[in-house]
Design a protein around this motif. Structure first.
Motif, PDB file in Angstrom:
ATOM      1  N   VAL A  62       0.829  -1.200   0.000  1.00 47.27           N
ATOM      2  CA  VAL A  62       0.000   0.000   0.000  1.00 47.27           C
ATOM      3  C   VAL A  62       0.867   1.254   0.000  1.00 47.27           C
ATOM      4  CG1 VAL A  62      -1.757   1.284   1.276  1.00 47.27           C
ATOM      5  CG2 VAL A  62      -1.850  -1.223   1.197  1.00 47.27           C
ATOM      6  N   VAL A  63       1.976   1.212   0.728  1.00 48.20           N
ATOM      7  CA  VAL A  63       2.897   2.341   0.832  1.00 48.20           C
ATOM      8  C   VAL A  63       4.299   1.852   0.487  1.00 48.20           C
ATOM      9  CG1 VAL A  63       3.896   4.116   2.330  1.00 48.20           C
ATOM     10  CG2 VAL A  63       1.497   3.458   2.602  1.00 48.20           C
ATOM     11  N   VAL A  64       4.995   2.598  -0.376  1.00 43.94           N
ATOM     12  CA  VAL A  64       6.378   2.276  -0.731  1.00 43.94           C
ATOM     13  C   VAL A  64       7.254   3.434  -0.270  1.00 43.94           C
ATOM     14  CG1 VAL A  64       7.980   1.688  -2.583  1.00 43.94           C
ATOM     15  CG2 VAL A  64       5.587   0.963  -2.736  1.00 43.94           C
ATOM     16  N   ARG A  65       8.213   3.137   0.572  1.00 46.58           N
ATOM     17  CA  ARG A  65       9.063   4.171   1.156  1.00 46.58           C
ATOM     18  C   ARG A  65      10.485   4.060   0.631  1.00 46.58           C
ATOM     19  NH1 ARG A  65       6.139   6.285   5.367  1.00 46.58           N
ATOM     20  NH2 ARG A  65       4.529   4.917   6.281  1.00 46.58           N
ATOM     21  N   ALA A  66      11.206   5.175   0.749  1.00 44.58           N
ATOM     22  CA  ALA A  66      12.640   5.204   0.472  1.00 44.58           C
ATOM     23  C   ALA A  66      13.288   6.079   1.538  1.00 44.58           C
ATOM     24  CB  ALA A  66      12.920   5.760  -0.914  1.00 44.58           C
ATOM     25  N   PHE A  67      14.540   5.775   1.857  1.00 50.47           N
ATOM     26  CA  PHE A  67      15.247   6.523   2.890  1.00 50.47           C
ATOM     27  C   PHE A  67      16.622   6.918   2.375  1.00 50.47           C
ATOM     28  CE2 PHE A  67      12.271   3.745   5.038  1.00 50.47           C
ATOM     29  CZ  PHE A  67      11.664   4.577   5.971  1.00 50.47           C
ATOM     30  N   THR A  68      16.923   8.185   2.461  1.00 54.84           N
ATOM     31  CA  THR A  68      18.266   8.691   2.169  1.00 54.84           C
ATOM     32  C   THR A  68      18.735   9.370   3.451  1.00 54.84           C
ATOM     33  OG1 THR A  68      17.236  10.656   1.185  1.00 54.84           O
ATOM     34  CG2 THR A  68      17.892   8.904  -0.310  1.00 54.84           C
ATOM     35  N   ASN A  69      18.904  10.694   3.419  1.00 55.29           N
ATOM     36  CA  ASN A  69      19.104  11.423   4.662  1.00 55.29           C
ATOM     37  C   ASN A  69      17.775  11.757   5.316  1.00 55.29           C
ATOM     38  OD1 ASN A  69      21.945  11.497   4.440  1.00 55.29           O
ATOM     39  ND2 ASN A  69      21.818  13.226   3.027  1.00 55.29           N
ATOM     40  N   LYS A  70      16.685  11.529   4.578  1.00 57.46           N
ATOM     41  CA  LYS A  70      15.336  11.768   5.081  1.00 57.46           C
ATOM     42  C   LYS A  70      14.406  10.749   4.448  1.00 57.46           C
ATOM     43  CE  LYS A  70      14.232  15.196   1.503  1.00 57.46           C
ATOM     44  NZ  LYS A  70      13.893  16.616   1.220  1.00 57.46           N
ATOM     45  N   PRO A  71      13.224  10.536   5.018  1.00 57.52           N
ATOM     46  CA  PRO A  71      12.281   9.566   4.435  1.00 57.52           C
ATOM     47  C   PRO A  71      11.549  10.149   3.236  1.00 57.52           C
ATOM     48  CG  PRO A  71      11.359  10.524   6.420  1.00 57.52           C
ATOM     49  CD  PRO A  71      12.769  11.046   6.326  1.00 57.52           C
ATOM     50  N   HIS A  72      11.163   9.275   2.326  1.00 56.79           N
ATOM     51  CA  HIS A  72      10.407   9.656   1.139  1.00 56.79           C
ATOM     52  C   HIS A  72       9.271   8.655   0.944  1.00 56.79           C
ATOM     53  CE1 HIS A  72      13.783  12.236  -0.359  1.00 56.79           C
ATOM     54  NE2 HIS A  72      14.494  11.340   0.291  1.00 56.79           N
ATOM     55  N   ILE A  73       8.174   9.130   0.392  1.00 48.57           N
ATOM     56  CA  ILE A  73       7.086   8.264  -0.064  1.00 48.57           C
ATOM     57  C   ILE A  73       7.123   8.257  -1.581  1.00 48.57           C
ATOM     58  CG2 ILE A  73       4.607   7.878  -0.160  1.00 48.57           C
ATOM     59  CD1 ILE A  73       5.713   7.414   2.582  1.00 48.57           C
ATOM     60  N   ILE A  74       7.218   7.073  -2.173  1.00 50.52           N
ATOM     61  CA  ILE A  74       7.252   6.958  -3.634  1.00 50.52           C
ATOM     62  C   ILE A  74       5.821   6.933  -4.151  1.00 50.52           C
ATOM     63  CG2 ILE A  74       7.970   5.540  -5.592  1.00 50.52           C
ATOM     64  CD1 ILE A  74      10.320   4.606  -3.943  1.00 50.52           C
ATOM     65  N   ALA A  75       5.472   7.945  -4.896  1.00 46.55           N
ATOM     66  CA  ALA A  75       4.090   8.083  -5.390  1.00 46.55           C
ATOM     67  C   ALA A  75       3.904   7.308  -6.682  1.00 46.55           C
ATOM     68  CB  ALA A  75       3.764   9.555  -5.588  1.00 46.55           C
ATOM     69  N   ARG A  76       4.269   6.051  -6.657  1.00 48.60           N
ATOM     70  CA  ARG A  76       4.113   5.200  -7.823  1.00 48.60           C
ATOM     71  C   ARG A  76       3.860   3.778  -7.342  1.00 48.60           C
ATOM     72  NH1 ARG A  76       8.539   4.223 -12.724  1.00 48.60           N
ATOM     73  NH2 ARG A  76       7.062   3.438 -14.271  1.00 48.60           N
ATOM     74  N   ARG A  77       2.810   3.193  -7.812  1.00 46.63           N
ATOM     75  CA  ARG A  77       2.427   1.846  -7.392  1.00 46.63           C
ATOM     76  C   ARG A  77       3.514   0.844  -7.753  1.00 46.63           C
ATOM     77  NH1 ARG A  77      -2.261  -1.086 -10.561  1.00 46.63           N
ATOM     78  NH2 ARG A  77      -2.331  -3.135  -9.544  1.00 46.63           N
ATOM     79  N   ALA A 300      29.579   6.744  -0.413  1.00 45.97           N
ATOM     80  CA  ALA A 300      28.321   6.449   0.276  1.00 45.97           C
ATOM     81  C   ALA A 300      27.559   7.736   0.588  1.00 45.97           C
ATOM     82  CB  ALA A 300      28.597   5.666   1.552  1.00 45.97           C
ATOM     83  N   THR A 301      28.262   8.755   1.043  1.00 47.52           N
ATOM     84  CA  THR A 301      27.605  10.035   1.357  1.00 47.52           C
ATOM     85  C   THR A 301      27.050  10.680   0.108  1.00 47.52           C
ATOM     86  OG1 THR A 301      29.049  10.402   3.261  1.00 47.52           O
ATOM     87  CG2 THR A 301      27.953  12.334   2.327  1.00 47.52           C
ATOM     88  N   GLU A 302      27.824  10.679  -0.967  1.00 45.33           N
ATOM     89  CA  GLU A 302      27.377  11.284  -2.222  1.00 45.33           C
ATOM     90  C   GLU A 302      26.207  10.517  -2.829  1.00 45.33           C
ATOM     91  OE1 GLU A 302      31.799  13.000  -3.423  1.00 45.33           O
ATOM     92  OE2 GLU A 302      31.107  11.044  -4.128  1.00 45.33           O
ATOM     93  N   THR A 303      26.197   9.192  -2.651  1.00 42.58           N
ATOM     94  CA  THR A 303      25.086   8.390  -3.158  1.00 42.58           C
ATOM     95  C   THR A 303      23.792   8.772  -2.459  1.00 42.58           C
ATOM     96  OG1 THR A 303      26.541   6.528  -3.699  1.00 42.58           O
ATOM     97  CG2 THR A 303      24.192   6.058  -3.475  1.00 42.58           C
ATOM     98  N   ARG A 304      23.850   8.939  -1.139  1.00 41.86           N
ATOM     99  CA  ARG A 304      22.649   9.365  -0.414  1.00 41.86           C
ATOM    100  C   ARG A 304      22.180  10.732  -0.893  1.00 41.86           C
ATOM    101  NH1 ARG A 304      25.329   6.971   3.957  1.00 41.86           N
ATOM    102  NH2 ARG A 304      26.078   8.972   4.734  1.00 41.86           N
TER     103      ARG A 304
END
Length: 364
Positions: A62-77, A300-304
């Motif tokens: 129902v919810v797809v998340r991603a995390f970098t330096n902050k959380p994100h909600i992916i608005a794509r099913r 690793a830092t630059e990737t985030r």
């Protein structure tokens, strides 16, 4: 003699076989285990599911998340495929032959046991070969209760970059109360080994009390920088045709999107090679290749930082880069948007890597 003989029984090979059969072509698939369900986990974006038979998903969070330096909600099913149901839907009206292919010709295939099969059209769908940059992953399959501290029921984690290893966690429900927890190296040259990935996964999950000594394990390894195949008399398809996204690793969605087009070209006696790689798709592939070179250069830092900028893009821009195979404008726009908002250091790294990518492609 069949009209179409497809060497290779992965999702791409069977997708093309199914569409050829639907057009009335006598179609044969040959592989060592042509009817064995695939072991890998395959995910597709929701807008790509229309290309598949109905009722072939195992889980749709129902919810797809991603995390970098902050959380994100992916608005794509997003959806995980049921390999068993999908394979069953694709194998109707197609002949399956068990055997190991040792030679592929324009009108015949030789097997290790000495048999030879002939066809009007032969397709190589046996996967990609070569390449020096690879994506690798090591994962364990656990029950929902065990995975709950990382990903709750009904949710998924597409990428969690909060690690010092420059790897991310991919946490996906598989259906039936099972969850895949997988540590992934997006792109390395040379590849990151499974032992290191397993250690990274153990370190990530240890604070949550999750033991990775699970009986069900998934290992993933495939090349990203395989050049587009040169035109020859054997038609490639899937990863063998260069469908793997150089900077993301996805290919199954492209195979299902292109299968009807290629099947129609074969049935109509048209030049299927033109349908595989039109000019716009070749331009996008080159842009994605430069994106791969940029990712290979990041710490690793630059990737985030990079993926924080990516997940801040509007959903259409994310979709354009990940799925716009024949949309150079959308791909370039997404890349330029990230570049403009990046720090000076990140811009410099990306610019240098693109120059390197241009040189490498020209050398090849």
């Amino acid at each position: 003699m069949p009209d179409v003989l497809i060497a290779g029984a992965g999702p791409a090979g069977w997708a093309l076989a199914a569409h050829c059969a639907r057009l009335g072509l006598q179609t044969t698939v040959v592989a060592p285990h042509p009817l064995r369900p695939w072991r890998a986990t395959y995910g597709l974006w929701g807008d790509e599911l229309a290309m598949l038979p109905p009722d072939v998903t195992a889980a749709e969070p129902v919810v797809v998340r991603a995390f970098t330096n902050k959380p994100h909600i992916i608005a794509r099913r997003y959806a995980i495929l049921s390999n068993e149901r999908l394979l069953a839907a694709l194998t109707k009206n197609v002949t399956a032959v068990t055997g190991k292919v040792v030679r592929i010709g324009p009108d015949s295939v030789d097997l290790l046991d000495g048999r030879t099969f002939r066809a009007k059209t032969v397709v190589n769908a046996m996967g990609s070969r070569g390449g020096t940059a690879e994506q690798t992953a090591y994962g364990v399959i656990v029950d929902e209760q065990t995975a709950a501290p990382v990903v709750t029921a009904g949710e998924a984690v597409f990428m969690d970059w909060r690690s010092a290893h420059n790897t991310f966690l991919y946490a996906m429900p598989l259906g039936g109360g099972r969850v895949l927890l997988e540590e992934t190296s997006l792109a390395r040259r040379p590849a990151l080994d499974f032992r290191t990935l397993r250690q990274a996964l153990a370190q990530r999950l240890a604070p949550h009390g999750i033991d990775i000594d699970a009986p069900a394990v998934e290992r993933v390894r495939f090349p990203l920088d395989v050049p587009r195949p040169k035109h020859n008399r054997v038609l490639p398809f899937g990863a063998a045709a260069g469908f793997v996204h150089p900077a993301a690793g996805y290919s199954v969605g492209e195979a299902f999107r292109l299968a009807p087009r290629i099947a129609a070209a074969i049935a109509g006696g048209d030049n299927a090679w033109r349908a595989l790689w039109p000019v716009r798709a070749r331009v996008v592939h080159r842009l994605r290749w430069w994106g791969l070179e940029a990712l290979l250069s990041l710490s690793a830092t630059e990737t985030r930082q990079f993926f924080e900028l990516f997940f801040d893009l509007p959903p259409d821009a994310q979709r354009g880069y990940l799925s716009g195979r024949d949309d150079p404008a959308a791909t370039a726009a997404a890349m330029l948007s990230i570049f403009r908002r990046a720090s000076g250091r990140l811009r410099l790294v990306c610019a240098k890597s693109v120059i390197t990518g241009i040189r490498n492609v020209n050398i090849k």
